[in-house]
Scaffold this motif. Sequence first.
Motif, PDB file in Angstrom:
ATOM      1  N   UNK B  95       0.830  -1.212   0.000  1.00  0.00           N
ATOM      2  CA  UNK B  95       0.000   0.000   0.000  1.00  0.00           C
ATOM      3  C   UNK B  95       0.859   1.255   0.000  1.00  0.00           C
ATOM      4  N   UNK B  96       1.857   1.273   0.933  1.00  0.00           N
ATOM      5  CA  UNK B  96       2.583   2.534   1.116  1.00  0.00           C
ATOM      6  C   UNK B  96       3.733   2.719   0.133  1.00  0.00           C
ATOM      7  N   UNK B  97       4.463   1.636  -0.118  1.00  0.00           N
ATOM      8  CA  UNK B  97       5.634   1.786  -0.976  1.00  0.00           C
ATOM      9  C   UNK B  97       5.306   1.562  -2.449  1.00  0.00           C
ATOM     10  N   UNK B  98       4.629   0.413  -2.730  1.00  0.00           N
ATOM     11  CA  UNK B  98       4.344   0.114  -4.125  1.00  0.00           C
ATOM     12  C   UNK B  98       3.124   0.841  -4.624  1.00  0.00           C
ATOM     13  N   UNK B  99       2.355   1.394  -3.723  1.00  0.00           N
ATOM     14  CA  UNK B  99       1.183   2.182  -4.057  1.00  0.00           C
ATOM     15  C   UNK B  99       0.271   1.475  -5.054  1.00  0.00           C
TER      16      UNK B  99
END
Lengths: 722, 390
Positions: B95-99
């Motif tokens: 969720x946060x890094x690979x969005x």
Amino acid sequence: MIDSLSQSFSRISVRLYFGISGAVFFTIIASLVGWFSFERIVEAQKPINESSIPLMASAFAVAQDSSTLVAAAPLLTTAATHNDLILIAHKIAGNSMLFQKNLSNLIKSEEVERQSEKLRLLGEKLIGSIDEINQSMVKRFEVQERRLQGQQELEKLGSELIRYLVPVIDDQLFYTMTGYRSLESTRVPYTTHFSPETVTHYRHLAGLSADATFIAQLLASAFSVTDPALLEPLRERFEAVSRGSEYRLSKITNPSIRQELEDRFDRLLAIGKGDDSGFKLRIEELGLEKQQQELLLLNRELGQELVAVAEDLIDTARTIADEATNASEATSVTVRNLLILISVSSVIGAILIAWLFVGRSLTERLEMLSYRMIRMAEGELEKPVTIGGRDEVAQMAKALEIFRRNSLESLRLNKVEKLAEELRGKNSELEKVLEELHRAQDQIIMSQKLASLGELTAGVAHEIKNPLNFVINFTEVSEELLEEILEEINKLAEDISKEERNECREIIDEISTDLIKNLKTIREHGHRANQIVQSMLMMGRSEGEWEMTNINSLFSKHARLAYHNATISNPDFNLKVEEDFDENICEINVNAQDLGRVFLNAVANSCYATEKKHSQQAELENSESVNEAYEPYIKLSTRLVDDNVELSIHDNGIGMPPEVVEKMFDPFFTTKPTNEGTGLGMSLSSDIIRKHGGSIRVSSEVGKYTDIYMTIPANKTAAADL
Amino acid sequence: MSYTFSLVFSAVFSLMAAFANAETPGVYKNRILFGQSAAFSGPAKNLGSDMKLGIEAAFSEVNEKGGVHGRVLKLLSVDDYYEPDAAIVNTRQLIEDDKVFALIGAVGTPTSRSSTPIARAANVPYLAPFTGAAFLRDPDLANVINLRASYYQETEEMVERLITDLGIDRIAAIYQNDSFGWAGFSGVKRALSKRGLSPAATGVYPRNTTAVKTALIEIQQGLPEAVIIIGAYEPVAETIIWAKKMGMDAIFFTISFVGGDALVQKLGPSGIGVYVTQVVPFPKSTEHRVAAAYRDALESFAPSAAPGFVSFEGYLAGRLAIHALELCGEDPKRSCLIDDLKKSGQIDIDGFVLQYDMNDNQGSDEVYLTVIGDGGIHQPIKSLRDEAIK
């Protein structure tokens, strides 16, 4: 002396200088007062600026730094990680340096020596304490790190052990219950698989599993216990369990399982035993915590003391500052009042000056002066200028008054002169008029004379005319008779012989010739007398019409006539005639006949004069006393000057002496021999010219030249018959 | 005054920026990115990889045609070895890094249990997890969109079939000692108590192990006529093999989570007659259009792969995602997936019907029966009486 002093004092310039000097003086005084006062204020302020304020500033700074330091220590204990600790310690080090710096500034001032010294000591202690806490924290982190590692290790070993054990136990139980070791193996008999040994084995394995769990739990609690006292019981239980597990392990018959289990258990138990055991770590950690707490407490006490001293310091500093401020305020109040006084008096003085001096003494009078000047410029010179006083204005007024009188005088003088001038003018005019009247009078007399003469001559002429006619006629008749005689003679002669005829003819011819000659002479003289009579008759009359005539051509024509007459009678008389006519002369209204006669007459006179000289010269040439040959010369010129036509005849003839010139225009006056001139030519010419409204004059030098000038108005003005 | 203005201005600006940059995460100019945290190693490793295979087959099928509204679909998968801790880390990372735009095809109940709260907090859609756990069907979990029927429905069908078709009433259950096992077992208990019965015997085995034998002993003591096994395929296979070795004469019934093919492989000859409920149609079915579509897609994408239930479910998950994206138009937003999909009524994927609404985040309610036949082949059956095709 006094008088002259008083005199000079009443001068405006002097007063002004005095006034300005006074103002300048006042200003300087005020400035000096101001300056001295400010000096004093600055002096009063000095202690404030140099000591009080810096002192207060330092005091505040130190107080602030103290608070920061006091707060520093607890801050250290909040550090979550070693890195945080380092950062905080770094910051605190910065703060303490600042504290010491500000403190050293403070220590310099004597008033707060007591407090500064105290602060210094406390500060030192506090910093020392902080250092200790820092070190303690570092150590704590270190121990904590080891503890965490221990915890991780424990978890890992624990779950690994369990994971190993579970299937083993499961298999064992299964085997015990069913007799199946593995899928490949056959079922063993019931008594074999459900025996006390297998059950015991299972029990041991199960026990070991429990042990493992228990050990893990014990160690985990040990790691998180907060009361060091509780560690001992835990340790106690741990040792008990480890002993139990050791025993159980010894009972495991399967060598590979046993080996595996022993290995794992050793590693697990190691966490609770030895020098680096979890328990020890935990004790150490807790000890450090306790130490920190104590240090923090001490720290707080120090801090409170520090803050108290700092407050005391600030109070002292503030008091000093207040005192100094009050002193300077007092000074500034005094100064302010003084300045106000000076300002007020300056203002009042200025107002007085303006009103009394400038206004009354100066401006009013100047205005008056200027007003008078203006009125004078406009011409009002009657009123005298009366402005009193003894200053420049008064002087100006006096000067103005003098000026006024002078102006008045000169004005009057101017008038007088003007009148005198006028009179003179009138005089000369009158003289001129008088002259003219005289001339007119002369002319009138002359014309009267001429008129009477004219009448006389006219009468005489008239009377002579008839006889003359007879003379003339009879001569004519005589001539005719003679001719007839001759005719008869001729007829008679036809009968006579040729010789007789010729002889008679000769005699007759002689006689007839003489007769004719005599008759001719008589007739000529008769003509001549007639001519004279005519001329005399002419004098009273004028014939001819007044008409627009070209003067130049009239002049030229009649001149030529005269010239021709002259040259005909004397062939070796070469007269040079020059004509210089002004082309701009247009036709003027003249009596052409009369005027022509005038020209003729004048030129004839000139010719006569030059001829006379010519013969004179010829005689002289013979006597060799002349260098050049005489060339007779006449110049005719016309000019248009203003409204007049000026004609002139110049000849280089014998000229006329002054007595002759004087009488030239008198009737019957002539220099010619009797049979040549009537003496009426010039008199008639003059008459005619006058009738034209012009004038004639002569200028001459004996032996050299003669000039005749005639002026005729271009437009006919009156002056007709005077 | 100017302070308020600057405040308002910055608020407006950031709002605008937000809108401007709501470039929805994962939605790029020409692709959309999906994320999957699943088991690619450990006892459930086939599940993860087969789901991935199916999803990617579906994506590939639509990408060939130019994607959805001009965007191709991409799947990013991360291994959580069926462990909740790893699932948490992976989900956060996705969720946060690979969005990623949405999460799809997660495997397992305990793993989902850990990762759904994270997804929920970030308002990220959680599509078609490979689990039938009841808690995921809570309509409050608005961002979860389940594809498959629930374990309750599966176990209900099992019990129903056993009782109705075979007249069996002594039914025992073995289950894995975790929320998955418990979910399945609760379903069985519920189904039985609905019929006034209770389990003949119950056995529990530790998760992530094959230490099933102790549990088996217990089961054996209950003398069951049928045994329902809730677990991963390894322990299930172990149980069945040992049971048969022990001479237990019972009907074995297991749940879709086993991942049919792996189970078959593991079981070998012991597999014959083992029933497995499934939540997707028989992959080799000729009756179902969707199965044919699936086979075609799989053929194009991975010609060497054999059709299977798990990859079929993956394919259906992919198709669901595609359908949702088509619904959401040129500018797909996460909210569209979360809300609009549910409001869209009936969804027909080549005959496979899904139905959602505001209180129902589960699409399919169908449970299919299969039996392992000779040679290890699954076969669809309508009733337990059906003869297994040899």
